[in-house]
Design an enzyme around this catalytic site. Sequence first.
Site, mmCIF file in Angstrom:
data_model
loop_
_atom_site.group_PDB
_atom_site.id
_atom_site.type_symbol
_atom_site.label_atom_id
_atom_site.label_comp_id
_atom_site.label_asym_id
_atom_site.label_seq_id
_atom_site.Cartn_x
_atom_site.Cartn_y
_atom_site.Cartn_z
ATOM 1 C CG HIS A 24 -3.999 11.022 2.648
ATOM 2 N ND1 HIS A 24 -4.959 10.987 3.642
ATOM 3 C CD2 HIS A 24 -3.106 10.031 2.959
ATOM 4 C CE1 HIS A 24 -4.682 10.019 4.498
ATOM 5 N NE2 HIS A 24 -3.559 9.432 4.115
ATOM 6 C CD GLN A 37 -1.749 4.308 10.750
ATOM 7 O OE1 GLN A 37 -2.971 4.315 10.640
ATOM 8 N NE2 GLN A 37 -0.956 4.772 9.813
ATOM 9 C CD GLU A 54 -5.570 4.938 4.851
ATOM 10 O OE1 GLU A 54 -4.954 5.667 5.659
ATOM 11 O OE2 GLU A 54 -5.014 4.111 4.116
ATOM 12 C CG ASP A 88 -5.261 0.085 3.855
ATOM 13 O OD1 ASP A 88 -5.312 -1.107 4.178
ATOM 14 O OD2 ASP A 88 -4.306 0.830 4.147
ATOM 15 C CE1 TYR A 92 0.107 9.350 4.031
ATOM 16 C CE2 TYR A 92 2.417 9.992 3.901
ATOM 17 C CZ TYR A 92 1.160 10.151 4.451
ATOM 18 O OH TYR A 92 0.959 11.095 5.437
ATOM 19 C CG ASP A 133 -2.025 1.027 1.104
ATOM 20 O OD1 ASP A 133 -2.585 1.164 0.009
ATOM 21 O OD2 ASP A 133 -2.342 1.687 2.106
ATOM 22 C CB THR A 191 -7.167 -4.614 2.707
ATOM 23 O OG1 THR A 191 -6.130 -4.205 3.603
ATOM 24 C CG2 THR A 191 -7.209 -3.673 1.513
ATOM 25 N NE ARG A 217 5.379 15.569 9.903
ATOM 26 C CZ ARG A 217 4.773 14.567 9.256
ATOM 27 N NH1 ARG A 217 4.495 13.444 9.900
ATOM 28 N NH2 ARG A 217 4.435 14.684 7.974
ATOM 29 N NE ARG A 223 -6.763 6.848 9.846
ATOM 30 C CZ ARG A 223 -6.113 6.767 8.704
ATOM 31 N NH1 ARG A 223 -4.842 6.408 8.689
ATOM 32 N NH2 ARG A 223 -6.723 7.029 7.566
ATOM 33 C CE LYS A 270 -2.856 2.314 7.334
ATOM 34 N NZ LYS A 270 -3.741 3.094 6.464
ATOM 35 C CD GLU A 283 -7.099 13.111 4.289
ATOM 36 O OE1 GLU A 283 -6.718 13.998 3.505
ATOM 37 O OE2 GLU A 283 -7.384 11.959 3.916
ATOM 38 C CE1 TYR A 330 3.899 7.153 11.809
ATOM 39 C CE2 TYR A 330 2.861 7.183 13.979
ATOM 40 C CZ TYR A 330 3.415 7.857 12.903
ATOM 41 O OH TYR A 330 3.492 9.222 12.918
ATOM 42 C CB THR A 344 -5.863 7.998 1.714
ATOM 43 O OG1 THR A 344 -5.721 7.013 2.720
ATOM 44 C CG2 THR A 344 -7.190 8.713 1.898
ATOM 45 C CD GLU A 368 -5.439 2.920 0.052
ATOM 46 O OE1 GLU A 368 -4.722 2.262 -0.739
ATOM 47 O OE2 GLU A 368 -5.199 3.006 1.271
#
Length: 409
Positions: free
Chosen positions: A128, A235, A194, A228, A123, A121, A252, A137, A232, A248, A356, A239, A342, A196
Amino acid sequence: MPEQSPLDLTEGDPFGPHNLPYGVFTTADEPGRRRLGVRIGDHVLDAGAAAHALGSPYARLLAQPSLNPLLAAGRTAWRDVRRALTAWVTVPAHRADIEPLLHPLSAVTLHLPYEVADYVDFYASEHHATNVGKIFRPDGEPLTPNWKHLPIGYHGRSGTVVVSGTDIVRPSGQRKAPTDAAPVFGPSVKLDIEAEVGFLVGAPSELGRPVGLSSFRDHVFGLTLLNDWSARDVQAWEYVPLGPFLGKSFATSVSAWVTPLEALDAARVAPPARDLPLLPYLDDGADDEPGGFDLHITVRINGETVAEPPFASMYWTAAQQLAHMTVNGASLRTGDLFGSGTVSGPEVHQRGSLLELTWNGQEPVELSTGKRTFLEDGDEVTLTAWAPGPDGTKVGLGEVTGRIAPAAG
């Protein structure tokens, strides 16, 4: 007045002869016999039986319980079979043979149409990745330093790829809020989606030999909608430093239908302009064929539209993802599946995840069944999509649906 033929479709049907996606089905009278099928309108054609009835040299290849033998046969076989199928459902002389082999979609059970070899998968949406970076961040750069130099991805779990309609059991795992002194264990409270697109590999490649951008069509058979699912909270705690794992790997979901690349020739578009030079193996500036796909995705929760992500806005293309995935010499296997990551656009209503859409739970989505920050037990998520087809038609992609079941135990 004679009964209308299932082959006489309503004008503009997104599953007309210009589409012909592949799936695998069983019937009520033979529940143990899986058959390769092709969707035409609201019916599915028994492809193996049709090939046998019309004396096709590909009859044995199509009389299989899985799409994998056709995938492995390579691009020449894919083109020949598609050309034959188009003729079988459009040439009037074939109707007497074909019509008895059509089954109403409402009367069949659809299955995962291929055996998944590996699952990767990516990104690949700048919108996104930027949103996620701003959420986690807020005082730093949204994108990581490597993001515009290579398609970031992770290796997922192929054994938990499930077909549309399969219930998704809420996963449990460790989670730790920033203010907690220690982690706790329990069902995820931030279960997300997600939206996708998945790309299905047919022809394999040799270990040690990278697959270049120009070889994309020689190896990728088609695409499918993909959800997917993501825990959260699990994760976020696990992660760092190695990336997604239990958050994850629990499930799926993919559509029961695979749309061949040839059905999407009219939907090819150039990707967004890139503001940094790319290394040669990723540089698609001189390619004759545009690398993007103009797919229009709709995300619904309990039947209500919550987002409409545009796939044409994806920064990294599927061909670039395939090239990067193999540039170190990693080989492809028939049945490999790789997800786009995503799909999100620049507008709020184009965001392909609840992370999001709700800005990590701070701005709930309003539904008639109540506000949602993340998914609740009983929620049903459905992804649908269409793409421009030839002569003003639309190509429908098979939907992918999953309902959230309570955590086990």
